[in-house]
Motif scaffolding. Structure first.
Motif, PDB file in Angstrom:
ATOM      1  N   ARG A  69      39.915  29.415  48.800  1.00 29.65           N
ATOM      2  CA  ARG A  69      38.757  29.977  49.326  1.00 29.65           C
ATOM      3  C   ARG A  69      37.627  29.800  48.808  1.00 29.65           C
ATOM      4  NH1 ARG A  69      39.321  36.945  49.257  1.00 29.65           N
ATOM      5  NH2 ARG A  69      37.357  37.109  50.843  1.00 29.65           N
ATOM      6  N   ILE A  70      36.585  29.603  49.414  1.00 27.07           N
ATOM      7  CA  ILE A  70      35.187  28.958  49.251  1.00 27.07           C
ATOM      8  C   ILE A  70      34.436  29.816  49.284  1.00 27.07           C
ATOM      9  CG2 ILE A  70      33.791  26.929  49.540  1.00 27.07           C
ATOM     10  CD1 ILE A  70      36.242  25.733  50.874  1.00 27.07           C
ATOM     11  N   PHE A  71      33.348  30.182  48.339  1.00 26.60           N
ATOM     12  CA  PHE A  71      31.902  31.199  48.457  1.00 26.60           C
ATOM     13  C   PHE A  71      31.052  30.075  48.363  1.00 26.60           C
ATOM     14  CE2 PHE A  71      35.512  33.583  47.003  1.00 26.60           C
ATOM     15  CZ  PHE A  71      35.791  34.515  47.915  1.00 26.60           C
ATOM     16  N   ARG A  72      29.641  30.676  48.937  1.00 29.06           N
ATOM     17  CA  ARG A  72      28.270  29.880  48.688  1.00 29.06           C
ATOM     18  C   ARG A  72      27.119  30.498  49.495  1.00 29.06           C
ATOM     19  NH1 ARG A  72      29.216  24.391  51.641  1.00 29.06           N
ATOM     20  NH2 ARG A  72      31.443  24.922  52.029  1.00 29.06           N
ATOM     21  N   PRO A  73      26.302  30.514  48.860  1.00 28.41           N
ATOM     22  CA  PRO A  73      25.082  31.308  49.212  1.00 28.41           C
ATOM     23  C   PRO A  73      24.609  30.765  50.717  1.00 28.41           C
ATOM     24  CG  PRO A  73      24.426  30.665  47.117  1.00 28.41           C
ATOM     25  CD  PRO A  73      26.036  29.760  47.583  1.00 28.41           C
ATOM     26  N   LYS A  74      24.392  31.703  51.546  1.00 27.98           N
ATOM     27  CA  LYS A  74      23.780  31.339  52.995  1.00 27.98           C
ATOM     28  C   LYS A  74      22.522  30.578  53.008  1.00 27.98           C
ATOM     29  CE  LYS A  74      26.334  34.933  55.616  1.00 27.98           C
ATOM     30  NZ  LYS A  74      25.940  36.269  56.281  1.00 27.98           N
ATOM     31  N   ASN A  75      21.777  30.897  52.067  1.00 24.97           N
ATOM     32  CA  ASN A  75      20.478  30.350  52.149  1.00 24.97           C
ATOM     33  C   ASN A  75      19.926  29.029  51.290  1.00 24.97           C
ATOM     34  OD1 ASN A  75      20.698  31.593  49.888  1.00 24.97           O
ATOM     35  ND2 ASN A  75      18.646  32.876  49.812  1.00 24.97           N
ATOM     36  N   ILE A  76      20.945  28.341  50.641  1.00 18.56           N
ATOM     37  CA  ILE A  76      20.847  27.258  50.011  1.00 18.56           C
ATOM     38  C   ILE A  76      21.600  26.102  50.619  1.00 18.56           C
ATOM     39  CG2 ILE A  76      20.883  26.091  47.651  1.00 18.56           C
ATOM     40  CD1 ILE A  76      21.183  29.042  46.373  1.00 18.56           C
ATOM     41  N   HIS A  77      20.749  24.993  50.915  1.00 17.31           N
ATOM     42  CA  HIS A  77      21.323  24.124  51.571  1.00 17.31           C
ATOM     43  C   HIS A  77      21.224  22.612  50.645  1.00 17.31           C
ATOM     44  CE1 HIS A  77      20.934  26.505  55.105  1.00 17.31           C
ATOM     45  NE2 HIS A  77      19.716  26.659  54.675  1.00 17.31           N
ATOM     46  N   ASP A  97      43.560  37.103  48.743  1.00 12.93           N
ATOM     47  CA  ASP A  97      42.972  38.076  49.607  1.00 12.93           C
ATOM     48  C   ASP A  97      42.190  39.107  48.719  1.00 12.93           C
ATOM     49  OD1 ASP A  97      44.061  36.845  51.825  1.00 12.93           O
ATOM     50  OD2 ASP A  97      46.072  37.789  51.635  1.00 12.93           O
ATOM     51  N   HIS A  98      42.514  39.263  47.508  1.00 13.45           N
ATOM     52  CA  HIS A  98      42.026  40.389  46.792  1.00 13.45           C
ATOM     53  C   HIS A  98      41.583  39.884  45.411  1.00 13.45           C
ATOM     54  CE1 HIS A  98      44.395  42.819  49.709  1.00 13.45           C
ATOM     55  NE2 HIS A  98      45.206  42.320  49.358  1.00 13.45           N
ATOM     56  N   LEU A  99      40.509  39.249  45.462  1.00 13.38           N
ATOM     57  CA  LEU A  99      39.731  38.501  44.277  1.00 13.38           C
ATOM     58  C   LEU A  99      38.816  39.684  43.604  1.00 13.38           C
ATOM     59  CD1 LEU A  99      38.814  35.179  45.830  1.00 13.38           C
ATOM     60  CD2 LEU A  99      40.922  35.772  44.444  1.00 13.38           C
ATOM     61  N   GLY A 100      38.718  39.416  42.401  1.00 13.92           N
ATOM     62  CA  GLY A 100      37.718  40.155  41.573  1.00 13.92           C
ATOM     63  C   GLY A 100      36.402  39.894  41.876  1.00 13.92           C
ATOM     64  N   PRO A 101      35.253  40.314  40.868  1.00 12.79           N
ATOM     65  CA  PRO A 101      33.997  40.095  41.354  1.00 12.79           C
ATOM     66  C   PRO A 101      33.335  38.719  40.769  1.00 12.79           C
ATOM     67  CG  PRO A 101      34.281  42.259  40.111  1.00 12.79           C
ATOM     68  CD  PRO A 101      35.720  41.476  39.917  1.00 12.79           C
ATOM     69  N   PRO A 102      34.002  37.925  39.978  1.00 11.40           N
ATOM     70  CA  PRO A 102      33.352  36.923  39.372  1.00 11.40           C
ATOM     71  C   PRO A 102      33.063  35.515  40.429  1.00 11.40           C
ATOM     72  CG  PRO A 102      34.927  37.361  37.829  1.00 11.40           C
ATOM     73  CD  PRO A 102      35.130  38.454  38.857  1.00 11.40           C
ATOM     74  N   PRO A 103      34.105  35.272  41.223  1.00  6.84           N
ATOM     75  CA  PRO A 103      33.885  34.067  42.227  1.00  6.84           C
ATOM     76  C   PRO A 103      32.710  34.434  43.241  1.00  6.84           C
ATOM     77  CG  PRO A 103      36.076  34.531  42.293  1.00  6.84           C
ATOM     78  CD  PRO A 103      35.459  35.729  41.504  1.00  6.84           C
ATOM     79  N   LEU A 113      28.644  26.328  44.955  1.00  2.00           N
ATOM     80  CA  LEU A 113      29.867  26.493  45.824  1.00  2.00           C
ATOM     81  C   LEU A 113      31.035  26.913  44.905  1.00  2.00           C
ATOM     82  CD1 LEU A 113      31.225  25.416  48.664  1.00  2.00           C
ATOM     83  CD2 LEU A 113      31.726  23.459  47.524  1.00  2.00           C
ATOM     84  N   VAL A 114      31.631  27.859  45.074  1.00  2.00           N
ATOM     85  CA  VAL A 114      32.701  28.276  44.134  1.00  2.00           C
ATOM     86  C   VAL A 114      34.079  28.034  44.944  1.00  2.00           C
ATOM     87  CG1 VAL A 114      34.046  30.254  42.931  1.00  2.00           C
ATOM     88  CG2 VAL A 114      31.214  29.892  42.746  1.00  2.00           C
ATOM     89  N   VAL A 115      35.029  27.419  44.346  1.00  2.00           N
ATOM     90  CA  VAL A 115      36.340  26.972  44.952  1.00  2.00           C
ATOM     91  C   VAL A 115      37.299  27.746  44.137  1.00  2.00           C
ATOM     92  CG1 VAL A 115      37.832  25.223  45.476  1.00  2.00           C
ATOM     93  CG2 VAL A 115      35.348  24.803  45.761  1.00  2.00           C
ATOM     94  N   VAL A 116      38.294  28.630  44.689  1.00  2.00           N
ATOM     95  CA  VAL A 116      39.412  29.393  44.221  1.00  2.00           C
ATOM     96  C   VAL A 116      40.568  28.725  44.844  1.00  2.00           C
ATOM     97  CG1 VAL A 116      40.113  31.559  43.625  1.00  2.00           C
ATOM     98  CG2 VAL A 116      37.829  31.265  44.092  1.00  2.00           C
ATOM     99  N   PRO A 117      41.340  28.166  44.164  1.00  2.00           N
ATOM    100  CA  PRO A 117      42.605  27.557  44.651  1.00  2.00           C
ATOM    101  C   PRO A 117      43.804  28.418  44.387  1.00  2.00           C
ATOM    102  CG  PRO A 117      41.724  26.479  42.430  1.00  2.00           C
ATOM    103  CD  PRO A 117      40.972  27.440  42.819  1.00  2.00           C
TER     104      PRO A 117
END
Length: 321
Positions: A69-77, A97-103, A113-117
């Motif tokens: 699962r990958i998270f990234r800010p929308k406004n940074i390119h 499916d049920h991650l805590g707050p840090p990522p 970019l945060v990658v959660v394997p």
């Protein structure tokens, strides 16, 4: 050195809540543990904040594709620095499916970019499955991070509890394989020795107990003794691994092995920042929505990560020493 009798006032109600929800899972079967996780994990999951992109992708692994699962800010390119967030827990029950707050919070606070394997889990996939999957994720990102909009030269490995075990172990395995080191390893209340017999291991049962730790290890290793590779504190050598940021908690059974790891890293010439938090329980770092001291710890970690990604640590982490 530490006040083992002090409990942060904000921690007391959390202890009561956790005891009511989870009880002593060392007395449960694997199936019961997973059922309890599936019941409670949605209640503790953090919503994805507005402005954060949420994607699902896979990385080739030794046992098949590794879901991420990958998270990234929308406004940074452009090419973003990368944090690999390894999941904690007993290796037995976890989910994307049920991650805590840090990522998601790290993605937004650090601008990365945060990658959660999701590594393979025991007992169906015993040791070294999770370790091999974690190394495979790091090696793939070193070579292919740009395909996801990440910068392969700016990667930090981060994890809490057994996620910290994996982050530390990947640094050691990367050195053995001749891979470049990550910019930094951030270990929050890490498990570093599956056979630890420290004072804190015997003294504390807040949130986590020796019995629960041994339950997780037995599920992972069966009747076999944990090999050296499984316990970063037992590594033959630590010189040349990435600079470390280590968080320990005063009420944590894993406290003393974390402190021992800090001492060993320093003896072998690895730059280390160590932050100890009296009155805090195992897993407190992820509880920053509820605990002020955790919010302070989280904000400090994010500041250090930004500093590291900006080149503040120099080139000490990039090549094998």
């Amino acid at each position: 050195m530490f006040d083992s009798h002090y409990i942060d006032a904000e921690v007391r109600p959390i202890l009561d809540m956790l005891a009511a929800q989870f009880g002593d899972y060392s007395k449960l079967t694997v199936a019961e543990t997973r059922a309890l996780y599936n019941q409670n994990a949605p209640l503790m999951a953090a919503p994805v904040p507005e402005g954060c992109l949420d994607e699902r992708r896979t990385i080739p692994g030794p046992g098949g594709d590794i879901a991420c699962r990958i998270f990234r800010p929308k406004n940074i390119h452009g090419e973003l620095p990368v944090i690999v967030h390894f999941l904690g827990g007993t290796y037995v029950a976890t989910s994307l499916d049920h991650l805590g707050p840090p990522p998601t919070a790290m993605a937004m606070e650090v601008g990365c970019l945060v990658v959660v394997p999701l590594h393979r889990m025991p007992p169906e996939n015993p040791f070294p499955s999770a370790y091999d999957d974690s190394v495979a994720v790091y090696e793939w990102l070193v070579k292919h991070a740009r395909e996801w909009g990440g910068d392969p030269d700016r990667i930090i490995l981060q994890g809490e509890s057994s996620g910290g075990t994996l982050a530390a172990a990947v640094c050691i395995d990367a050195k053995a394989k001749g891979l470049s080191q990550p910019v930094m390893q951030v270990l929050a209340e890490p498990l570093l020795d599956h056979e630890s017999e420290t004072c804190s291991m015997s003294e504390f049962t807040f949130m986590l107990s020796k019995e629960a730790i041994r339950f997780g290890s037995k599920t992972y290793f069966g009747d076999q003794r944990p090999p050296r590779r499984a316990s970063p504190l037992k590594a033959e050598a630590l010189a040349g691994v990435a600079p470390a940021y280590v968080i320990t908690a005063g009420l944590d059974p894993l406290r003393d092995e974390g402190i021992a790891y800090v001492a060993r890293l320093r003896r072998e010439g690895v730059p280390v920042i160590h932050r100890h938090h009296d009155g805090q329980l195992h897993g407190f770092f992820s509880m920053f929505p509820q605990i002020l001291q955790a919010r302070i710890a989280f904000q400090e970690v994010c500041a250090v990560m930004r500093f590291a990604f900006a080149g503040g640590l120099g080139n000490t982490a990039r090549k094998e020493q």
